[in-house]
Design an enzyme around this catalytic site. Sequence first.
Site, PDB file in Angstrom:
ATOM      1  N   ARG A  27       0.822  -1.229   0.000  1.00  0.00           N
ATOM      2  CA  ARG A  27       0.000   0.000   0.000  1.00  0.00           C
ATOM      3  C   ARG A  27       0.848   1.269   0.000  1.00  0.00           C
ATOM      4  NH1 ARG A  27      -5.680  -0.727   2.270  1.00  0.00           N
ATOM      5  NH2 ARG A  27      -6.238  -2.713   1.335  1.00  0.00           N
ATOM      6  N   ARG A  31      -3.385   6.679   1.230  1.00  0.00           N
ATOM      7  CA  ARG A  31      -3.890   7.866   1.920  1.00  0.00           C
ATOM      8  C   ARG A  31      -2.901   8.585   2.827  1.00  0.00           C
ATOM      9  NH1 ARG A  31      -9.311   4.852   3.787  1.00  0.00           N
ATOM     10  NH2 ARG A  31      -7.787   3.184   3.692  1.00  0.00           N
ATOM     11  N   ARG A  40      -7.182  11.409  -5.401  1.00  0.00           N
ATOM     12  CA  ARG A  40      -8.345  10.630  -4.971  1.00  0.00           C
ATOM     13  C   ARG A  40      -9.579  11.530  -4.900  1.00  0.00           C
ATOM     14  NH1 ARG A  40     -12.196   8.709  -3.050  1.00  0.00           N
ATOM     15  NH2 ARG A  40     -12.472   7.119  -1.444  1.00  0.00           N
ATOM     16  N   ASP A  77      -7.028  -2.767  -7.001  1.00  0.00           N
ATOM     17  CA  ASP A  77      -7.532  -3.406  -5.791  1.00  0.00           C
ATOM     18  C   ASP A  77      -7.768  -4.877  -6.084  1.00  0.00           C
ATOM     19  OD1 ASP A  77      -8.543  -2.405  -2.991  1.00  0.00           O
ATOM     20  OD2 ASP A  77      -9.836  -4.058  -3.611  1.00  0.00           O
ATOM     21  N   TYR A 154     -14.909 -11.842   0.716  1.00  0.00           N
ATOM     22  CA  TYR A 154     -15.633 -10.598   0.447  1.00  0.00           C
ATOM     23  C   TYR A 154     -16.923 -10.851  -0.338  1.00  0.00           C
ATOM     24  CZ  TYR A 154     -11.670  -7.950   2.219  1.00  0.00           C
ATOM     25  OH  TYR A 154     -10.710  -7.419   3.037  1.00  0.00           O
TER      26      TYR A 154
HETATM   27  O1  CP3 Z   1      -0.003  -1.742  -2.416  1.00  0.00           O
HETATM   28  C1  CP3 Z   1      -0.326  -0.807  -3.192  1.00  0.00           C
HETATM   29  O2  CP3 Z   1       0.141   0.343  -3.078  1.00  0.00           O
HETATM   30  C2  CP3 Z   1      -1.271  -1.112  -4.350  1.00  0.00           C
HETATM   31  C3  CP3 Z   1      -2.630  -0.855  -4.110  1.00  0.00           C
HETATM   32  C4  CP3 Z   1      -3.526  -1.786  -3.321  1.00  0.00           C
HETATM   33  C5  CP3 Z   1      -4.751  -1.324  -2.782  1.00  0.00           C
HETATM   34  N1  CP3 Z   1      -5.439  -2.391  -2.268  1.00  0.00           N
HETATM   35  C6  CP3 Z   1      -5.192   0.085  -2.821  1.00  0.00           C
HETATM   36  C7  CP3 Z   1      -6.279   0.509  -1.936  1.00  0.00           C
HETATM   37  C8  CP3 Z   1      -3.457  -3.163  -3.053  1.00  0.00           C
HETATM   38  C9  CP3 Z   1      -2.331  -4.140  -3.346  1.00  0.00           C
HETATM   39  C10 CP3 Z   1      -4.683  -3.530  -2.416  1.00  0.00           C
HETATM   40  C11 CP3 Z   1      -5.016  -4.918  -2.034  1.00  0.00           C
HETATM   41  C12 CP3 Z   1      -6.188  -5.163  -1.180  1.00  0.00           C
HETATM   42  N2  CP3 Z   1      -7.428  -4.572  -1.224  1.00  0.00           N
HETATM   43  C13 CP3 Z   1      -6.250  -6.183  -0.205  1.00  0.00           C
HETATM   44  C14 CP3 Z   1      -5.144  -7.189   0.076  1.00  0.00           C
HETATM   45  C15 CP3 Z   1      -4.019  -6.616   0.832  1.00  0.00           C
HETATM   46  C16 CP3 Z   1      -4.307  -6.347   2.260  1.00  0.00           C
HETATM   47  O3  CP3 Z   1      -4.262  -5.174   2.657  1.00  0.00           O
HETATM   48  O4  CP3 Z   1      -4.549  -7.319   3.009  1.00  0.00           O
HETATM   49  C17 CP3 Z   1      -7.531  -6.153   0.390  1.00  0.00           C
HETATM   50  C18 CP3 Z   1      -8.023  -7.047   1.496  1.00  0.00           C
HETATM   51  C19 CP3 Z   1      -8.278  -5.129  -0.277  1.00  0.00           C
HETATM   52  C20 CP3 Z   1      -9.723  -4.760  -0.069  1.00  0.00           C
HETATM   53  C21 CP3 Z   1      -9.829  -3.354   0.330  1.00  0.00           C
HETATM   54  N3  CP3 Z   1      -9.658  -2.298  -0.538  1.00  0.00           N
HETATM   55  C22 CP3 Z   1     -10.023  -2.827   1.626  1.00  0.00           C
HETATM   56  C23 CP3 Z   1     -10.273  -3.653   2.869  1.00  0.00           C
HETATM   57  C24 CP3 Z   1      -9.951  -1.421   1.515  1.00  0.00           C
HETATM   58  C25 CP3 Z   1      -9.980  -0.404   2.626  1.00  0.00           C
HETATM   59  C26 CP3 Z   1     -11.275   0.295   2.731  1.00  0.00           C
HETATM   60  C27 CP3 Z   1     -11.139   1.510   3.652  1.00  0.00           C
HETATM   61  O5  CP3 Z   1     -11.961   2.426   3.472  1.00  0.00           O
HETATM   62  O6  CP3 Z   1     -10.244   1.563   4.502  1.00  0.00           O
HETATM   63  C28 CP3 Z   1      -9.719  -1.123   0.155  1.00  0.00           C
HETATM   64  C29 CP3 Z   1      -9.606   0.219  -0.458  1.00  0.00           C
HETATM   65  C30 CP3 Z   1      -8.234   0.606  -0.887  1.00  0.00           C
HETATM   66  N4  CP3 Z   1      -7.455  -0.148  -1.702  1.00  0.00           N
HETATM   67  C31 CP3 Z   1      -7.555   1.814  -0.568  1.00  0.00           C
HETATM   68  C32 CP3 Z   1      -6.323   1.777  -1.238  1.00  0.00           C
HETATM   69  C33 CP3 Z   1      -5.267   2.837  -1.264  1.00  0.00           C
HETATM   70  C34 CP3 Z   1      -8.099   2.980   0.258  1.00  0.00           C
HETATM   71  C35 CP3 Z   1      -9.252   3.586  -0.469  1.00  0.00           C
HETATM   72  C36 CP3 Z   1      -9.302   5.096  -0.491  1.00  0.00           C
HETATM   73  O7  CP3 Z   1      -8.373   5.759  -0.992  1.00  0.00           O
HETATM   74  O8  CP3 Z   1     -10.334   5.615  -0.042  1.00  0.00           O
END
Ligand code: CP3
Length: 355
Positions: A27, A31, A40, A77, A154
Site C-alpha cells: 500500500r 492515503r 483521490r 484493488d 468478500y
Molecule cells: O499496495 C499498493 O500500493 C497497491 C494498491 C492496493 C490497494 N489495495 C489500494 C487501496 C493493493 C495491493 C490492495 C489490495 C487489497 N485490497 C487487499 C489485500 C491486501 C491487504 O491489505 O490485506 C484487500 C483485502 C483489499 C480490499 C480493500 N480495498 C479494503 C479492505 C480497503 C480499505 C477500505 C477503507 O476504506 O479503509 C480497500 C480500499 C483501498 N485499496 C484503498 C487503497 C489505497 C483505500 C481507499 C481510499 O483511498 O479511499
Amino acid sequence: MAELKNDRYLKALLRQPVDKTPVWIMRQAGRYLPEYREVRAKAGDFMTLCSTPELACEVTLQPLRRFDLDAAIIFSDILTIPDAMGLGLHFVAGEGPKFNSVIQSAADIAKLGVPDMEDNLGYVMDAIRLTRREINGKVPLIGFSGSPWTLACYMVEGGSSKDFAKVKGMMFDEPKQMHALLDVLADSVIAYLNAQIAAGAQSIMLFDTWGGALSRENYQEFSLAYMQKIVSGLTREAEGRTVPVTLFTKGGGQWLELMANTGVDAVGLDWTTDIATARQRVGEKVTLQGNMDPCVLYASADRVEQEVANVLAGFGQGNTGHVFNLGHGIHPTIAPENMSRLVDSVHNISEQYHR
Ligand code: CP3
C-alpha cells in the site's frame, strides 16, 4: 521497452546476489500521502481512480518520487475481479468495500464465469501498459491479485467481516459449493495475472489476507490448494526474464513450509513470525519478504531506524533472499517522513550484510 535500471528486487526474489536489501511497501501508494488524497478527491470515488489509467498510473508513481523504493506496485484493488464478475463494487466511507449482490447459493455460483480480461478488466491492463511506459525502467512493476479464498470472503460476506460467519458457514455446510466458487475464482485469477504479465507486470504478488483465519487443514484445502493451482498456471517468463511470484498469507507463519512447497519464489511474512526462525525453516528454498510491524511507523524516526536494523539483523548475513517490507499494508495516518527514514535505513544498514 526501456532497460531496467534497478533490478535489485527481481534479483533478490530469484536468490541472485544483490548489493543491498531491496525494499517496497504494501500500500505504498495511498492515503498517508497528501498528493494521493488530492488525486483521490479529484477522481471522486475509489473505483474511478482505479479504472482511469492516467490516474492509476499517477498514484502508482507518486511514492517513487518521494522515496528510493526498489519496486512499484500497480495501483488497483483485489476486488476488481468480483466487480468484473458483476457483483457491483463500491466503497462506503468508514465501512470499506461493499457489493450490490452477494454470493449465497449454488445458483449464485453457477451464474459466475471467468470475466473477459480486455472487456471487463482492460482498464487494469491499460494502467499497467501506461505505467511501464512512464516508469521508464526506473524500477520493476509488480502486478497482483487476491487469493481465491480471500476474494470468496468478500463475495460471500458482501464486504469486510470480523467473524467470517457466512463464508465459513458455507465452507463447513456446503464444501462442494465452496469448491465450485474457489475453482471459478482460481481460473479467473490465472487469466487476470497472465493478462497483467502480458501487459508488462514484471513480478506477481498473491494477497491471501484471510487465509490465516482458517485451521491448518482448512487452509490447505480451501486456500493453499487454489494458490498452488494459480502458481502452476502462471506465465513465468516475459521479456527474457523470469517473472517471480510472491505468496503472502497474513497469519500464515505456521505454514511457511507448505507455502514454500507450492513452487513460489518468495513468501511474505507478517510481523508475528520471527524472521530468523523463518529463514532457518525455508530460507534456502524461497526468498522471504517482510516483516516490520506497520505500527512502528507511528514511533519516532530514530525508533523506525532501530527496528529496521532489528529486522535486517534478524534475517542476517547473506547477499540475497530478503525483500524488506512491512508485515501488512502501511496505515493511512503515518507521517511520510518516517517512510523516508525506513527506506533509506534499509539501504544504508543492509550493505554490511551483503559483503
Ligand atoms: O499496495 C499498493 O500500493 C497497491 C494498491 C492496493 C490497494 N489495495 C489500494 C487501496 C493493493 C495491493 C490492495 C489490495 C487489497 N485490497 C487487499 C489485500 C491486501 C491487504 O491489505 O490485506 C484487500 C483485502 C483489499 C480490499 C480493500 N480495498 C479494503 C479492505 C480497503 C480499505 C477500505 C477503507 O476504506 O479503509 C480497500 C480500499 C483501498 N485499496 C484503498 C487503497 C489505497 C483505500 C481507499 C481510499 O483511498 O479511499
